[in-house]
Enzyme design. Structure first.
Site, PDB file in Angstrom:
ATOM      1  N   HIS B 130     -35.521  62.445  82.041  1.00 43.18           N
ATOM      2  CA  HIS B 130     -36.976  62.235  82.033  1.00 43.18           C
ATOM      3  C   HIS B 130     -37.589  63.138  83.112  1.00 43.18           C
ATOM      4  O   HIS B 130     -36.954  63.416  84.126  1.00 43.18           O
ATOM      5  CB  HIS B 130     -37.219  60.762  82.377  1.00 43.18           C
ATOM      6  CG  HIS B 130     -38.628  60.295  82.226  1.00 43.18           C
ATOM      7  ND1 HIS B 130     -39.608  60.572  83.148  1.00 43.18           N
ATOM      8  CD2 HIS B 130     -39.217  59.528  81.272  1.00 43.18           C
ATOM      9  CE1 HIS B 130     -40.734  59.996  82.771  1.00 43.18           C
ATOM     10  NE2 HIS B 130     -40.531  59.359  81.630  1.00 43.18           N
ATOM     11  N   ASP B 207     -30.699  56.901  87.503  1.00 39.33           N
ATOM     12  CA  ASP B 207     -32.003  56.504  86.978  1.00 39.33           C
ATOM     13  C   ASP B 207     -31.740  55.399  85.953  1.00 39.33           C
ATOM     14  O   ASP B 207     -31.320  55.671  84.831  1.00 39.33           O
ATOM     15  CB  ASP B 207     -32.682  57.713  86.339  1.00 39.33           C
ATOM     16  CG  ASP B 207     -33.912  57.333  85.517  1.00 39.33           C
ATOM     17  OD1 ASP B 207     -34.249  56.135  85.444  1.00 39.33           O
ATOM     18  OD2 ASP B 207     -34.529  58.247  84.929  1.00 39.33           O
ATOM     19  N   GLN B 210     -34.059  52.968  81.900  1.00 38.64           N
ATOM     20  CA  GLN B 210     -33.841  52.572  80.503  1.00 38.64           C
ATOM     21  C   GLN B 210     -32.617  51.680  80.317  1.00 38.64           C
ATOM     22  O   GLN B 210     -32.301  51.312  79.192  1.00 38.64           O
ATOM     23  CB  GLN B 210     -33.690  53.820  79.620  1.00 38.64           C
ATOM     24  CG  GLN B 210     -34.942  54.680  79.525  1.00 38.64           C
ATOM     25  CD  GLN B 210     -36.095  53.996  78.798  1.00 38.64           C
ATOM     26  OE1 GLN B 210     -35.915  52.994  78.103  1.00 38.64           O
ATOM     27  NE2 GLN B 210     -37.298  54.521  78.955  1.00 38.64           N
ATOM     28  N   LYS B 233     -40.730  47.893  82.695  1.00 42.14           N
ATOM     29  CA  LYS B 233     -39.859  48.034  81.521  1.00 42.14           C
ATOM     30  C   LYS B 233     -38.931  46.831  81.361  1.00 42.14           C
ATOM     31  O   LYS B 233     -38.131  46.780  80.437  1.00 42.14           O
ATOM     32  CB  LYS B 233     -39.022  49.311  81.632  1.00 42.14           C
ATOM     33  CG  LYS B 233     -39.840  50.604  81.493  1.00 42.14           C
ATOM     34  CD  LYS B 233     -38.914  51.774  81.247  1.00 42.14           C
ATOM     35  CE  LYS B 233     -39.478  53.125  81.645  1.00 42.14           C
ATOM     36  NZ  LYS B 233     -40.657  53.568  80.915  1.00 42.14           N
ATOM     37  N   CYS B 372     -42.046  62.732  77.899  1.00 51.17           N
ATOM     38  CA  CYS B 372     -41.713  63.212  79.251  1.00 51.17           C
ATOM     39  C   CYS B 372     -40.306  63.799  79.316  1.00 51.17           C
ATOM     40  O   CYS B 372     -39.610  63.670  80.331  1.00 51.17           O
ATOM     41  CB  CYS B 372     -41.876  62.112  80.297  1.00 51.17           C
ATOM     42  SG  CYS B 372     -43.541  61.476  80.395  1.00 51.17           S
TER      43      CYS B 372
END
Lengths: 140, 415
Positions: B130, B207, B210, B233, B372
């Site tokens: 991302h 990261d 997600q 999220k 993104c």
């Protein structure tokens, strides 16, 4: 855009019962829009917007008594091409004053497409309207 | 795995917790919300936690000592403990509240990065990252003369591990990867990435934006040096996120933003920094949002992350089944069993944005664009894609509505 042309557009949209007919018509308008030559689809002509590619070319025509603005635009989105076709009816070959005076938000609200003029950064169409208005302001 | 974690989700009961799912779209369609990879919705439990703190327990934290301040302080630090538990960190000192994943990446780039990187050093990412896990490192590279490298992915969206290993060398100082790609859905082989990165002497930044909402996060098991995720999220408030860092690393890093809370002593000559975690929480933090995040993390823990993941996998498989054979369909990324709960796709000759707009007219919220991830889209030679992403409250019926809406959209655009 003459009042008659706006009225005709409004009358057409009035005939539609649902979103499908409305969008089908917009897509048809897009089908009829002339494509911009490939050499105009360059970064300098691209209207920045997150979701779709939009290119806009503007020329000042030295018409009398006032210059008018000639516009051409294209997009990879069929729906945006339809909206461009509407925008061309409204804006192209008009004087800067006519462009700036026209209530585009009012028109898009009436034809049920107000969401396209939302201030979403992702919406290339809103940016295109802004750019046309800036061109008109500069040409005044 | 206990019996409870093996039971399928009672989605009907869960949905009743989410008031916004009752929304009627464009005056006639029940909302089908499939934009969860962008942001999820919130259950009453989170909304009530936010209301409750503002109605009964709000004051600034780490400053005053009055009755309300003590209550707010306790809840804020309880929230930190909830986040620690959620990511299985050793110590709550290793949990920094940020505004989100982006802020976490930027914090590490600005502090650890500026303090440690030299010209010629390398940062290894994947092409699937991302922008928030690319641009802060590019900015760091500009400031320090370091270089950013990108590990490639295969045509079906798997990280090419041989190339990844080849790109690692003694100059690699940091490997920064997402656990799950927000477009491809690919679950990256984090175990192998960790082993290779640490063997090369690099640090590992994960990261988890997600993955934290969808599968168990265990910073100790994955041996992450840093990890970041966002509250919005994972059914939490927007404007809150967590940055984890190993205590020794965080201790050695210079502070990021200057201001209140992050100092020990300030004189006209200078300042000394506070201890962790205050050192990285300058100014009044997002107090209510942190407390709301704790309610969110408790909510998903109660539902069970294994069950959530299994539910999403089933929905993703079903979505693949229903749409894979549509004319011109090109699904990005690997087969469902290698993915998180999403499906990104293009229909040949059609703009993703048009698809998204026409399915929205039928009540289905999906996203179109580059998500993104412009380098990833460039890798596949496409400008954008459409993405449907699932969460614990989505149903099989909603996947069917999505597939039907997609068929109608294609028909309209193809005439």
């Amino acid at each position: 855009m003459s009042k008659a042309a706006v009225d005709e557009l409004l009358d057409t949209f009035d005939l539609f019962d649902d979103w499908e007919e409305r969008y089908q018509y917009i897509i048809e308008l897009g089908d009829e829009l002339e494509h911009l030559p490939e050499e105009h689809k360059v970064e300098a002509n691209r209207v920045q917007g997150c979701q779709s590619m939009v290119w806009l070319v503007a020329d000042i025509e030295p018409t009398q008594p006032r210059p008018t603005i000639c516009l051409a635009a294209d997009s990879d989105s069929q729906i945006v091409r339809g909206l461009i076709a509407i925008l061309m009816k409204v804006y192209s070959h008009r004087t800067p004053e006519q462009i700036l005076a026209f209530d585009i938000e009012g028109l898009f609200t009436k034809i049920g497409l107000k969401n396209h003029l939302s201030r979403s950064r992702s919406n290339g169409f809103f940016s295109m309207v802004n750019r046309i208005r800036l061109i008109a302001e500069a040409a005044q | 795995m206990s019996i409870a974690t093996q039971l399928p989700l009672d989605v009907a009961t869960l949905r009743a917790d989410f008031p916004i799912l009752e929304t009627t779209v464009h005056g006639q369609h029940p909302l089908v919300y499939l934009d969860n990879a962008a942001s999820t919705q919130r259950p009453r439990q989170v909304i009530e936690a936010l209301v409750d703190v503002y109605e009964h327990a709000y004051a600034n934290v780490h400053r005053s000592a009055h009755y309300l301040a003590a209550m707010a302080n306790d809840r804020y630090e309880d929230a930190r403990e909830a986040a620690r538990r959620f990511i299985h960190a050793k110590s709550a000192h290793e949990v920094i509240f940020t505004s989100g994943t982006t802020a976490g990446v930027n914090l590490v780039a600005r502090t650890w990065g500026d303090a440690n990187l030299r010209p010629g050093d390398e940062i290894l990412l994947t092409i699937a990252e991302h922008h928030s896990n690319i641009v802060p490192w590019q900015q760091l590279a500009e400031r320090t003369g370091a270089q950013v490298k990108f590990a490639p992915v295969s045509d079906d969206g798997h990280l090419l591990m041989d190339d990844f290993a080849r790109l690692l060398n003694e100059r690699t100082r940091l490997v920064a990867v997402a656990t799950v790609s927000n477009v491809l859905g690919t679950i990256h082989p984090l175990g192998e990435i960790e082993r290779l990165a640490h063997a090369a002497g690099a640090l590992l930044f994960v990261d988890a934006a997600q993955s934290a909402p969808h599968m168990t996060t265990d910073v100790q098991a994955m041996n992450a040096d840093f990890l970041a995720f966002s509250g919005h999220k994972v059914v939490g408030p927007s404007g809150i996120g967590v940055l984890y860092g190993k205590e020794a690393l965080l201790d050695a890093m210079p502070p990021f933003l200057g201001g209140g809370s992050m100092i020990n002593v300030v004189t006209t000559e200078g300042f000394t920094t506070a201890r962790l975690p205050a050192k990285f929480e300058a100014g009044t933090p997002p107090i209510a949002n942190a407390i709301g995040l704790a309610a969110a993390l408790e909510y998903v823990e109660q539902v069970g992350l294994e069950r959530i993941h299994a539910h999403e996998l089933a929905l993703t498989q079903y979505a693949h089944e229903l749409v894979a054979d549509l004319p011109g369909m090109r699904i990005l990324g690997p087969a469902p069993e290698h993915k998180g709960g999403l499906i990104s796709f293009n229909i040949e000759g059609l703009a993703a944005m048009d698809i998204a707009e026409l399915v929205d007219q039928q009540g289905v919220a999906i996203r179109a664009g580059h998500h993104c991830t412009m380098p990833l889209h460039a890798r596949y030679g496409i400008a954008g894609s459409a993405r449907a992403s699932f969460y614990l409250y989505n149903t099989r019926e909603e996947v069917e509505v999505f597939a039907q809406a997609l068929r109608s959209a294609i028909k309209m655009l193809r005439r």
